[in-house]
Design an enzyme around this catalytic site. Sequence first.
Site, mmCIF file in Angstrom:
data_model
loop_
_atom_site.group_PDB
_atom_site.id
_atom_site.type_symbol
_atom_site.label_atom_id
_atom_site.label_comp_id
_atom_site.label_asym_id
_atom_site.label_seq_id
_atom_site.Cartn_x
_atom_site.Cartn_y
_atom_site.Cartn_z
ATOM 1 C CG PHE A 123 -17.058 -2.987 6.898
ATOM 2 C CD1 PHE A 123 -17.197 -4.221 6.294
ATOM 3 C CD2 PHE A 123 -15.843 -2.670 7.463
ATOM 4 C CE1 PHE A 123 -16.141 -5.112 6.232
ATOM 5 C CE2 PHE A 123 -14.772 -3.551 7.403
ATOM 6 C CZ PHE A 123 -14.935 -4.761 6.789
ATOM 7 C CD GLU A 137 -3.991 -8.517 9.613
ATOM 8 O OE1 GLU A 137 -4.098 -9.009 10.754
ATOM 9 O OE2 GLU A 137 -3.302 -7.525 9.350
ATOM 10 C CB CYS A 173 -5.477 -1.812 6.307
ATOM 11 S SG CYS A 173 -4.447 -3.016 5.493
ATOM 12 C CB THR A 180 -0.905 -0.010 1.237
ATOM 13 O OG1 THR A 180 -1.661 -1.192 1.171
ATOM 14 C CG2 THR A 180 -1.814 1.193 1.277
ATOM 15 C CE LYS A 223 -9.618 -9.290 10.528
ATOM 16 N NZ LYS A 223 -10.115 -9.135 9.181
ATOM 17 N N GLY A 277 -9.357 -1.104 14.162
ATOM 18 C CA GLY A 277 -7.903 -1.060 14.340
ATOM 19 C C GLY A 277 -7.277 -1.827 13.200
HETATM 20 C C1 UDX Z 1 -9.162 -4.146 6.044
HETATM 21 C C2 UDX Z 1 -10.034 -4.142 4.764
HETATM 22 O O1 UDX Z 1 -11.274 -4.769 5.027
HETATM 23 C C3 UDX Z 1 -9.300 -4.828 3.628
HETATM 24 O O2 UDX Z 1 -10.053 -4.743 2.440
HETATM 25 C C4 UDX Z 1 -7.936 -4.146 3.442
HETATM 26 O O3 UDX Z 1 -7.191 -4.737 2.408
HETATM 27 C C5 UDX Z 1 -7.154 -4.178 4.732
HETATM 28 O O4 UDX Z 1 -7.912 -3.558 5.773
HETATM 29 P P1 UDX Z 1 -8.579 -5.877 7.966
HETATM 30 O O5 UDX Z 1 -7.795 -4.770 8.591
HETATM 31 O O6 UDX Z 1 -7.959 -7.224 7.895
HETATM 32 O O7 UDX Z 1 -9.016 -5.494 6.466
HETATM 33 O O8 UDX Z 1 -9.907 -6.047 8.843
HETATM 34 P P2 UDX Z 1 -11.478 -5.760 8.682
HETATM 35 O O9 UDX Z 1 -12.172 -7.049 8.720
HETATM 36 O O10 UDX Z 1 -11.767 -4.865 7.570
HETATM 37 O O11 UDX Z 1 -11.757 -5.011 10.066
HETATM 38 C C6 UDX Z 1 -11.071 -3.800 10.407
HETATM 39 C C7 UDX Z 1 -11.492 -3.290 11.752
HETATM 40 O O12 UDX Z 1 -12.833 -2.829 11.699
HETATM 41 C C8 UDX Z 1 -11.464 -4.341 12.867
HETATM 42 O O13 UDX Z 1 -10.911 -3.743 14.015
HETATM 43 C C9 UDX Z 1 -12.921 -4.694 13.082
HETATM 44 O O14 UDX Z 1 -13.176 -5.117 14.391
HETATM 45 C C10 UDX Z 1 -13.592 -3.376 12.766
HETATM 46 N N1 UDX Z 1 -14.990 -3.494 12.306
HETATM 47 C C11 UDX Z 1 -15.273 -4.124 11.136
HETATM 48 C C12 UDX Z 1 -16.013 -2.923 13.041
HETATM 49 O O15 UDX Z 1 -15.778 -2.336 14.097
HETATM 50 N N2 UDX Z 1 -17.295 -3.019 12.571
HETATM 51 C C13 UDX Z 1 -17.605 -3.634 11.416
HETATM 52 O O16 UDX Z 1 -18.808 -3.655 11.057
HETATM 53 C C14 UDX Z 1 -16.563 -4.218 10.666
#
Ligand code: UDX
Length: 458
Positions: free
Chosen positions: A276, A164, A287, A127, A347, A284
Amino acid sequence: MKPKDSLKVLIVGTGYVGLTTGLSLAYLGHQVYCIDNNKTVVDKLNAGITTIYESGIKELMQESKKNIIFSDEIVKYLPNSDVIVIAVGTPSKNNGDCDLSYVEAVAEEIGNNLNGEKIPVIVNKSTVPVGSSRRVEAVVRSRLEQRGIDMDVLVASNPEFLREGVALNDTLYPDRIVVGADDVRAINLLRQMYAPILEQTFTPPKVIPRPDGFELPAFVTTSATSAELIKYSANAFLAMKISFINEIAGLAERVGADIQEVSRGIGLDKRIGQRFLGAGAGWGGSCFPKDTQAILHTGFQYGYEMPLIKSTIEVNQRQRLCMVEKLQSLLKVIRGSTIGVLGLSFKPDTDDLRDSPSIDIIHRLLDMGARVKAYDPVAMENCRKEYPNLEVEYVDSVSALVNGCDAIALITDWKEFSYINWDEAANQMRQKIVIDGRNMLQREELENLGFNYRGVGR
Ligand code: UDX
């Protein structure tokens, strides 16, 4: 895949992105060379030991092994590769900007070792800020010129969108594949590399089945700059969606609405979408925090304010501290209380602690004089290593955690936390207080057992 379609793909960096991309491409039938300058990591991977926690990775390593070589010798494989993927880290600098030194070092290696016989496509998968593809091209070109080699340099930006924990699933079954390049040869070669995914012609690995109703992904071709901006905007938008619902959750608490009902009610509008919109302790990971800071910094560099992104970050910070406020409002005095934290990773289904809400919350609780116990199904070892001075008592089960606690704060939504025996916990805790930072527990069940329950926005 027919052998004639198989490409030689060199991947530099064996972190989340590099390793999952490498294993997936090898599984599809390409010959993959995964390069890392950390010899210990290479030795582990060659011995079949996985270096990241990811669903299905062990099995895919086994199934792909005939097509993949792990090595620290980039020079050996580079000149003969069709595609060179840069997937090294781009850590944040203090000002939110991205540190491109690893990417540039790889670009230099490429320029130092191509010999002009083959014109590979150099792919930026790390990235990177807008303009980085050009920067890579310039570095490679300058090295080649110094060596007196006259050849075309093809660079493409090909961002990943993997989450992840389900990274292999997201790699094999993406919504779209974005390729930003200014030369059609680069686009065509990457279309060939991704053909089995675009057409879904491969037999799915047993451990990573094709999702029901999966539709063929779109192949989106853009300029390199647009591709770079797509990556940042996608993550910023998702982070904004979560911050949005968390902001509404705060209002829902005040007016007496239930955020889960609100989420469903608005998410069913196809223009908004249900995903989402989960209110909780905030986002957190590796990314969202880094990419929101980076896009904000890019705006700053171009003299352009981005108030939505700025607020997205601020709302997220506030959201984490809301968990502490909820504890404080029920316990009154935090100092001297024993608080059990459920979940450390940012997560579930990962041991990654990067910018995890839990760690911020624990720091705050310790600052306020609490005694903190913690349990996480996989991330405790990492936490001990990464935060050696964190004064937390780690325990190896939920029942050991609840014992003697004044309150429990659930911060990471690990599935096993939905099976906690709260009846038993009620007898072991000093006070019956539960903060459900992911709205995953059964409120009624807990209240019937006499717990003082607080979710988020309910
Ligand atoms: C994210 C993007 O989804 C992915 O496309 C990108 O390439 C990298 O960043 P990731 O960081 O692995 O992926 O986790 P993701 O499942 O997206 O969750 C990110 C954070 O958001 C987590 O802390 C999760 O707990 C939080 N989250 C997610 C929420 O609080 N509420 C939601 O509805 C979804």
